[in-house]
Design a protein around this motif. Sequence first.
Motif, PDB file in Angstrom:
ATOM      1  N   THR A   1       1.033  -0.985   0.268  1.00 34.21           N
ATOM      2  CA  THR A   1       0.069  -0.187  -0.189  1.00 34.21           C
ATOM      3  C   THR A   1       0.590   0.600  -0.533  1.00 34.21           C
ATOM      4  N   MET A   2       2.297   1.584   0.817  1.00 31.11           N
ATOM      5  CA  MET A   2       2.714   2.442   1.436  1.00 31.11           C
ATOM      6  C   MET A   2       3.873   2.675  -0.171  1.00 31.11           C
ATOM      7  N   ILE A   3       3.765   1.829  -0.925  1.00 29.94           N
ATOM      8  CA  ILE A   3       4.498   1.030  -1.900  1.00 29.94           C
ATOM      9  C   ILE A   3       3.849   2.348  -3.233  1.00 29.94           C
ATOM     10  N   THR A   4       2.590   1.768  -3.379  1.00 30.64           N
ATOM     11  CA  THR A   4       1.551   2.005  -4.285  1.00 30.64           C
ATOM     12  C   THR A   4       1.333   3.632  -4.568  1.00 30.64           C
ATOM     13  N   VAL A   5       1.649   4.568  -2.891  1.00 33.02           N
ATOM     14  CA  VAL A   5       1.290   5.389  -2.937  1.00 33.02           C
ATOM     15  C   VAL A   5       2.751   6.607  -2.707  1.00 33.02           C
ATOM     16  N   VAL A   6       4.056   6.307  -2.971  1.00 36.06           N
ATOM     17  CA  VAL A   6       5.063   6.484  -3.379  1.00 36.06           C
ATOM     18  C   VAL A   6       5.142   6.921  -5.002  1.00 36.06           C
ATOM     19  N   LEU A   7       4.878   5.070  -5.401  1.00 39.55           N
ATOM     20  CA  LEU A   7       4.630   5.361  -6.859  1.00 39.55           C
ATOM     21  C   LEU A   7       3.558   6.808  -7.587  1.00 39.55           C
ATOM     22  N   ALA A   8       2.238   6.658  -6.502  1.00 39.11           N
ATOM     23  CA  ALA A   8       1.542   7.520  -6.677  1.00 39.11           C
ATOM     24  C   ALA A   8       1.937   9.266  -7.081  1.00 39.11           C
ATOM     25  N   LEU A   9       3.121   8.918  -6.260  1.00 40.49           N
ATOM     26  CA  LEU A   9       4.190  11.051  -5.910  1.00 40.49           C
ATOM     27  C   LEU A   9       4.714  11.140  -6.832  1.00 40.49           C
ATOM     28  N   VAL A  10       5.286  10.055  -7.470  1.00 42.94           N
ATOM     29  CA  VAL A  10       6.474   9.930  -8.268  1.00 42.94           C
ATOM     30  C   VAL A  10       6.270  11.446  -9.788  1.00 42.94           C
ATOM     31  N   PRO A  11       5.218  11.516 -10.822  1.00 36.40           N
ATOM     32  CA  PRO A  11       5.383  12.089 -11.145  1.00 36.40           C
ATOM     33  C   PRO A  11       4.907  13.801 -10.938  1.00 36.40           C
ATOM     34  N   ALA A  12       4.578  13.851  -9.307  1.00 39.14           N
ATOM     35  CA  ALA A  12       3.805  14.909  -9.585  1.00 39.14           C
ATOM     36  C   ALA A  12       5.517  15.010  -8.894  1.00 39.14           C
ATOM     37  N   LEU A  13       6.698  14.670  -8.174  1.00 43.48           N
ATOM     38  CA  LEU A  13       7.746  14.294  -7.725  1.00 43.48           C
ATOM     39  C   LEU A  13       8.857  15.413  -8.773  1.00 43.48           C
ATOM     40  N   LEU A  14       8.825  14.689  -9.660  1.00 44.51           N
ATOM     41  CA  LEU A  14       9.767  14.736 -10.573  1.00 44.51           C
ATOM     42  C   LEU A  14       9.407  16.651 -11.902  1.00 44.51           C
ATOM     43  N   PHE A  15       8.267  16.825 -11.735  1.00 37.42           N
ATOM     44  CA  PHE A  15       7.910  17.745 -12.218  1.00 37.42           C
ATOM     45  C   PHE A  15       8.336  18.581 -11.277  1.00 37.42           C
ATOM     46  N   GLY A  16       8.164  19.006  -9.957  1.00 36.66           N
ATOM     47  CA  GLY A  16       9.189  19.454  -8.906  1.00 36.66           C
ATOM     48  C   GLY A  16       9.893  20.131  -9.210  1.00 36.66           C
ATOM     49  N   ILE A  17      11.040  19.003  -9.223  1.00 39.65           N
ATOM     50  CA  ILE A  17      12.038  19.116  -8.809  1.00 39.65           C
ATOM     51  C   ILE A  17      12.729  19.849 -10.521  1.00 39.65           C
ATOM     52  N   TYR A  18      12.102  19.577 -11.647  1.00 36.74           N
ATOM     53  CA  TYR A  18      12.200  20.139 -13.002  1.00 36.74           C
ATOM     54  C   TYR A  18      11.367  21.396 -12.416  1.00 36.74           C
ATOM     55  N   ASN A  19      10.555  21.727 -11.942  1.00 40.18           N
ATOM     56  CA  ASN A  19       9.637  23.430 -11.955  1.00 40.18           C
ATOM     57  C   ASN A  19      10.824  23.705 -11.176  1.00 40.18           C
ATOM     58  N   SER A  20      11.231  23.236  -9.573  1.00 37.52           N
ATOM     59  CA  SER A  20      12.956  24.067  -8.738  1.00 37.52           C
ATOM     60  C   SER A  20      13.413  24.950 -10.239  1.00 37.52           C
ATOM     61  N   GLY A  21      13.577  24.529 -10.893  1.00 44.68           N
ATOM     62  CA  GLY A  21      15.286  24.551 -11.705  1.00 44.68           C
ATOM     63  C   GLY A  21      14.649  25.232 -13.075  1.00 44.68           C
ATOM     64  N   TYR A  22      13.109  25.088 -13.530  1.00 51.09           N
ATOM     65  CA  TYR A  22      12.856  26.165 -14.588  1.00 51.09           C
ATOM     66  C   TYR A  22      12.856  27.532 -13.731  1.00 51.09           C
ATOM     67  N   GLN A  23      11.980  27.199 -12.741  1.00 55.85           N
ATOM     68  CA  GLN A  23      11.463  28.650 -12.117  1.00 55.85           C
ATOM     69  C   GLN A  23      12.948  29.677 -11.833  1.00 55.85           C
ATOM     70  N   HIS A  24      13.911  28.709 -11.430  1.00 55.69           N
ATOM     71  CA  HIS A  24      15.390  29.499 -11.074  1.00 55.69           C
ATOM     72  C   HIS A  24      15.785  30.386 -12.103  1.00 55.69           C
ATOM     73  N   PHE A  25      15.830  29.541 -13.775  1.00 58.00           N
ATOM     74  CA  PHE A  25      16.374  29.829 -14.429  1.00 58.00           C
ATOM     75  C   PHE A  25      15.216  30.898 -15.372  1.00 58.00           C
ATOM     76  N   ILE A  26      14.001  30.145 -15.543  1.00 62.55           N
ATOM     77  CA  ILE A  26      13.203  31.487 -16.082  1.00 62.55           C
ATOM     78  C   ILE A  26      14.076  32.956 -15.990  1.00 62.55           C
ATOM     79  N   GLN A  27      13.741  32.960 -15.056  1.00 65.83           N
ATOM     80  CA  GLN A  27      14.055  34.891 -14.029  1.00 65.83           C
ATOM     81  C   GLN A  27      15.222  34.701 -14.267  1.00 65.83           C
ATOM     82  N   LEU A  28      16.323  34.130 -13.998  1.00 67.81           N
ATOM     83  CA  LEU A  28      17.994  34.501 -13.341  1.00 67.81           C
ATOM     84  C   LEU A  28      18.205  34.623 -15.506  1.00 67.81           C
ATOM     85  N   ASN A  29      17.362  34.301 -15.879  1.00 68.69           N
ATOM     86  CA  ASN A  29      18.096  34.377 -17.716  1.00 68.69           C
ATOM     87  C   ASN A  29      17.115  35.296 -18.253  1.00 68.69           C
ATOM     88  N   GLU A  30      16.203  35.624 -17.875  1.00 70.92           N
ATOM     89  CA  GLU A  30      15.731  36.914 -18.175  1.00 70.92           C
ATOM     90  C   GLU A  30      14.585  35.971 -19.476  1.00 70.92           C
TER      91      GLU A  30
END
Length: 388
Positions: free
Chosen positions: A57-86
Amino acid sequence: MKFLRDKIDQIKKPFEKGQKFEKFAPAINALDTFLYVPNHTTKHGAHIRDAVDLKRTMITVVLALVPALLFGIYNSGYQHFIQLNEGVLPPFMDIFLHGLWKVLPMIIVSYAVGLGIEFAFAIFRGHEVNEGYLVSGLLIPMVMPVDLPLWMLAISVAFAVVIGKEAFGGTGMNIFNPALLARAFAFFAYPTFMSGDKIWVSEASTTDAISGETILGSLAQGKEVAYSTMDMFLGFIPGSIGETSTLAILIGAFVLIATGVGSWKIMVSGVIGAALTAMMFNAVGLTALMNFDWTNHLVVGGFAFGIVFMATDPVSAAQTDKGKIIYGLLIGFFSIMIRVFNPAYPEGVMLAILLMNTLAPTIDYFVVNGNIAKRKKRLAKSKQLKSA
């Protein structure tokens, strides 16, 4: 795999009953059950036998969290560079690696501190380590700002595990969702690191060129929203690590519903409750948050993440079918109410879910007693008909 099985069995020998390190058996057994299905089975007195154990059950929830986690990692970098590099973005991997460099240490600290405490309590109490923290350990960093200092995260995790979980008896006994309790502790203990316009984007506090105010924060101050509805839905907006992409969260919701792990009744009723409340405020339209379109209310902030992954916690949520619907409706209602009427904290889903965690047993109590009363009335009527 037989080689690994034999090695683990060999390592476990000094921890067996009557051996030198018997007291520390829960810690070594936790490694065994993490890699393999537990080798103990019910002998008698079992009412339900099912292949779906707590670990699955717990691993199923972890797998369900993976898409949001991967996007969150990308968005953390995206929000940094989109403003820093205009607006000029570097290659995809540079963006992702910047986010990973920020998020991965938070996940490591969360698991190290949380599991360390759980192992210590298991050894002290002499019971096995449960798999419940597999989910909480990932949820906690996902609901935090990307630049939250690691020591603050560690203290928040310790508070959630000790006070919110182990004090009540451990996994399955807590009345509050541990991840939300960690966020609530961080918010009230370190408010300057949990609110404002410099915490939601990586390195915004150290770089003048970067700002990162959230949409709800801007609306609370009466400012215009600079993002489209599609940006909000996809998640290309500032916010907590795992909460920005409604699309990624919906993928996780589908996994939870399809596997029967998450309650669709809570999710659907929560959305209905929030939508109806937001529509009511749209009709009044006195402030920027009241005028904010009801559909946008559903895709910004932590509402979608909270209603899918937090409100559906099987331990702290309502247990009866009718109770789940009432529970979800009230979470949606209070989420929007807090957003609109609390300018200091426009994100209300955390407080709404914690409030309803306390009321969930009461809701179930009245639902159960209501059913009992109805059955008593039917029984009385049937007796009257038989005697007539």
